[in-house]
Motif scaffolding. Structure first.
Motif, PDB file in Angstrom:
ATOM      1  N   VAL A 163      42.019  40.812  50.968  1.00  0.00           N
ATOM      2  CA  VAL A 163      42.761  41.029  49.735  1.00  0.00           C
ATOM      3  C   VAL A 163      43.340  39.695  49.303  1.00  0.00           C
ATOM      4  N   ILE A 164      43.045  39.294  48.055  1.00  0.00           N
ATOM      5  CA  ILE A 164      43.453  37.977  47.589  1.00  0.00           C
ATOM      6  C   ILE A 164      44.329  38.098  46.342  1.00  0.00           C
ATOM      7  N   LYS A 165      45.118  37.049  46.095  1.00  0.00           N
ATOM      8  CA  LYS A 165      45.997  37.042  44.933  1.00  0.00           C
ATOM      9  C   LYS A 165      45.239  36.518  43.723  1.00  0.00           C
ATOM     10  N   PHE A 166      45.607  37.014  42.546  1.00  0.00           N
ATOM     11  CA  PHE A 166      45.036  36.468  41.320  1.00  0.00           C
ATOM     12  C   PHE A 166      45.316  34.962  41.248  1.00  0.00           C
ATOM     13  N   VAL A 196      39.205  37.061  35.181  1.00  0.00           N
ATOM     14  CA  VAL A 196      38.108  37.000  36.160  1.00  0.00           C
ATOM     15  C   VAL A 196      37.659  38.431  36.418  1.00  0.00           C
ATOM     16  N   ARG A 197      36.417  38.580  36.849  1.00  0.00           N
ATOM     17  CA  ARG A 197      35.932  39.904  37.211  1.00  0.00           C
ATOM     18  C   ARG A 197      36.292  40.158  38.668  1.00  0.00           C
ATOM     19  N   PHE A 198      36.965  41.273  38.931  1.00  0.00           N
ATOM     20  CA  PHE A 198      37.386  41.567  40.300  1.00  0.00           C
ATOM     21  C   PHE A 198      37.034  43.007  40.659  1.00  0.00           C
ATOM     22  N   THR A 199      36.931  43.264  41.949  1.00  0.00           N
ATOM     23  CA  THR A 199      36.639  44.598  42.458  1.00  0.00           C
ATOM     24  C   THR A 199      37.863  45.484  42.307  1.00  0.00           C
ATOM     25  N   CYS A 200      37.678  46.630  41.674  1.00  0.00           N
ATOM     26  CA  CYS A 200      38.802  47.560  41.500  1.00  0.00           C
ATOM     27  C   CYS A 200      38.533  48.923  42.117  1.00  0.00           C
ATOM     28  N   PHE A 214      46.631  49.890  35.667  1.00  0.00           N
ATOM     29  CA  PHE A 214      46.796  48.983  36.808  1.00  0.00           C
ATOM     30  C   PHE A 214      48.222  48.439  36.888  1.00  0.00           C
ATOM     31  N   VAL A 215      48.679  48.203  38.115  1.00  0.00           N
ATOM     32  CA  VAL A 215      49.895  47.420  38.375  1.00  0.00           C
ATOM     33  C   VAL A 215      49.683  46.711  39.713  1.00  0.00           C
ATOM     34  N   HIS A 216      49.370  45.400  39.673  1.00  0.00           N
ATOM     35  CA  HIS A 216      49.114  44.698  40.942  1.00  0.00           C
ATOM     36  C   HIS A 216      49.028  43.190  40.720  1.00  0.00           C
ATOM     37  N   SER A 217      49.264  42.448  41.810  1.00  0.00           N
ATOM     38  CA  SER A 217      49.114  40.989  41.823  1.00  0.00           C
ATOM     39  C   SER A 217      47.988  40.541  42.744  1.00  0.00           C
ATOM     40  N   TYR A 218      47.555  41.433  43.631  1.00  0.00           N
ATOM     41  CA  TYR A 218      46.483  41.154  44.588  1.00  0.00           C
ATOM     42  C   TYR A 218      45.337  42.130  44.351  1.00  0.00           C
ATOM     43  N   HIS A 219      44.140  41.751  44.789  1.00  0.00           N
ATOM     44  CA  HIS A 219      42.993  42.648  44.611  1.00  0.00           C
ATOM     45  C   HIS A 219      42.015  42.504  45.763  1.00  0.00           C
ATOM     46  N   ALA A 220      41.214  43.522  45.953  1.00  0.00           N
ATOM     47  CA  ALA A 220      40.233  43.546  47.031  1.00  0.00           C
ATOM     48  C   ALA A 220      39.095  42.570  46.759  1.00  0.00           C
ATOM     49  N   ASN A 221      38.618  41.948  47.819  1.00  0.00           N
ATOM     50  CA  ASN A 221      37.463  41.048  47.758  1.00  0.00           C
ATOM     51  C   ASN A 221      36.529  41.402  48.916  1.00  0.00           C
ATOM     52  N   PRO A 222      35.774  42.515  48.795  1.00  0.00           N
ATOM     53  CA  PRO A 222      34.926  42.963  49.898  1.00  0.00           C
ATOM     54  C   PRO A 222      33.749  42.023  50.131  1.00  0.00           C
ATOM     55  N   MET A 264      42.438  49.199  53.111  1.00  0.00           N
ATOM     56  CA  MET A 264      41.143  49.509  53.710  1.00  0.00           C
ATOM     57  C   MET A 264      40.422  48.263  54.234  1.00  0.00           C
ATOM     58  N   LEU A 265      40.784  47.086  53.722  1.00  0.00           N
ATOM     59  CA  LEU A 265      40.069  45.872  54.093  1.00  0.00           C
ATOM     60  C   LEU A 265      40.600  45.284  55.405  1.00  0.00           C
ATOM     61  N   ASP A 266      40.029  44.140  55.808  1.00  0.00           N
ATOM     62  CA  ASP A 266      40.399  43.535  57.086  1.00  0.00           C
ATOM     63  C   ASP A 266      41.774  42.887  57.052  1.00  0.00           C
ATOM     64  N   ARG A 267      42.044  42.180  55.958  1.00  0.00           N
ATOM     65  CA  ARG A 267      43.215  41.300  55.962  1.00  0.00           C
ATOM     66  C   ARG A 267      43.670  41.066  54.531  1.00  0.00           C
ATOM     67  N   SER A 268      44.964  40.804  54.362  1.00  0.00           N
ATOM     68  CA  SER A 268      45.514  40.478  53.048  1.00  0.00           C
ATOM     69  C   SER A 268      46.194  39.118  53.082  1.00  0.00           C
ATOM     70  N   GLU A 269      46.022  38.366  51.990  1.00  0.00           N
ATOM     71  CA  GLU A 269      46.752  37.116  51.837  1.00  0.00           C
ATOM     72  C   GLU A 269      48.247  37.354  51.695  1.00  0.00           C
ATOM     73  N   GLU A 270      48.613  38.555  51.263  1.00  0.00           N
ATOM     74  CA  GLU A 270      50.029  38.858  51.064  1.00  0.00           C
ATOM     75  C   GLU A 270      50.691  39.025  52.429  1.00  0.00           C
ATOM     76  N   GLY A 271      51.491  38.116  52.793  1.00  0.00           N
ATOM     77  CA  GLY A 271      52.129  38.116  54.108  1.00  0.00           C
ATOM     78  C   GLY A 271      51.910  36.818  54.875  1.00  0.00           C
ATOM     79  N   PRO A 272      50.694  36.539  55.363  1.00  0.00           N
ATOM     80  CA  PRO A 272      49.504  37.405  55.389  1.00  0.00           C
ATOM     81  C   PRO A 272      49.698  38.593  56.339  1.00  0.00           C
TER      82      PRO A 272
END
Length: 210
Positions: free
Chosen positions: A108-111, A173-177, A151-159, A89-97
């Protein structure tokens, strides 16, 4: 008959999501998994699941011919994104990017790898964690604040916009879920793997009238 469609673009945990929705559906609701754009266009509600690497998910969505139908649904229908379906749903992911759908400003950023070194926490983040509800939203009805979800993930949303944050989790860390705006609600965690509270979330989606 009200049609609820789970988008099949080849990258989601479709059967588990479908079984959860079948369990809580209301009279007059039909749950379908579909890779047909016309069926998604006809749907009253749409679920966008996802698993795997973001570049692969975005490539699969584009090549499936379903991108336009998903974007149209995001304009007008209740839309529920799950796991990578939330991240998309977000603009861009670090995964890839990789570029994403651009429905929410942010990335979307990595832990941070220091979680492993300094906190002894494993990445991927895998297992049960509490979810703090950050706004009063119809999708949280009947779900206690700080309820447990899977949960199962290495990246998370950062709106970018704090008003879009519907839920947060603490994992070193506290992250948006969970994110929400207008007719869209999306979660990093898997409601279909989260016992009664996950089923309640899906039941709320099937009743939600944004």
């Amino acid at each position: 008959m009200s049609l609820v469609v789970i988008v099949d673009y080849g990258m989601g945990n479709l059967r588990s999501v479908a079984q959860a929705l079948q369990h809580v559906k209301q009279d007059g609701q039909s749950i379908q998994i579909s890779s047909d754009p016309a069926t998604i266009d006809r749907a009253d509600r749409v679920v966008l699941p996802g698993q795997g690497a973001m570049p692969d998910c975005m490539k699969a969505l584009r090549e499936s011919g379903l991108l336009r139908s998903v974007m149209d649904a995001a304009k007008a229908k209740p839309l529920f994104g799950v796991c990578v379906g939330e991240q998309m749903m977000l603009d861009r992911s670090e995964e890839g990017p990789a570029d994403c759908l651009g429905l929410f400003p942010g990335e979307v950023i990595k832990f941070d790898p220091r979680l492993t070194i300094e906190c002894g926490l494993k990445v991927p983040h895998m297992g049960w964690n509490r979810v703090k509800q950050c706004q009063k939203h119809p999708m949280w009805e009947g779900v206690a604040d700080n309820a447990w979800f899977y949960f199962v993930h290495s990246y998370h949303a950062n709106p970018q916009n704090p008003a879009h944050v519907a839920g947060e989790t603490d994992y070193g860390v506290r992250f948006t879920c969970a994110i929400a705006r207008d007719n869209i609600f999306a979660t990093q965690f898997h409601p279909e793997k989260s016992a009664d509270d996950g089923l309640q979330l899906y039941a709320n989606f099937l009743r939600w009238k944004p």
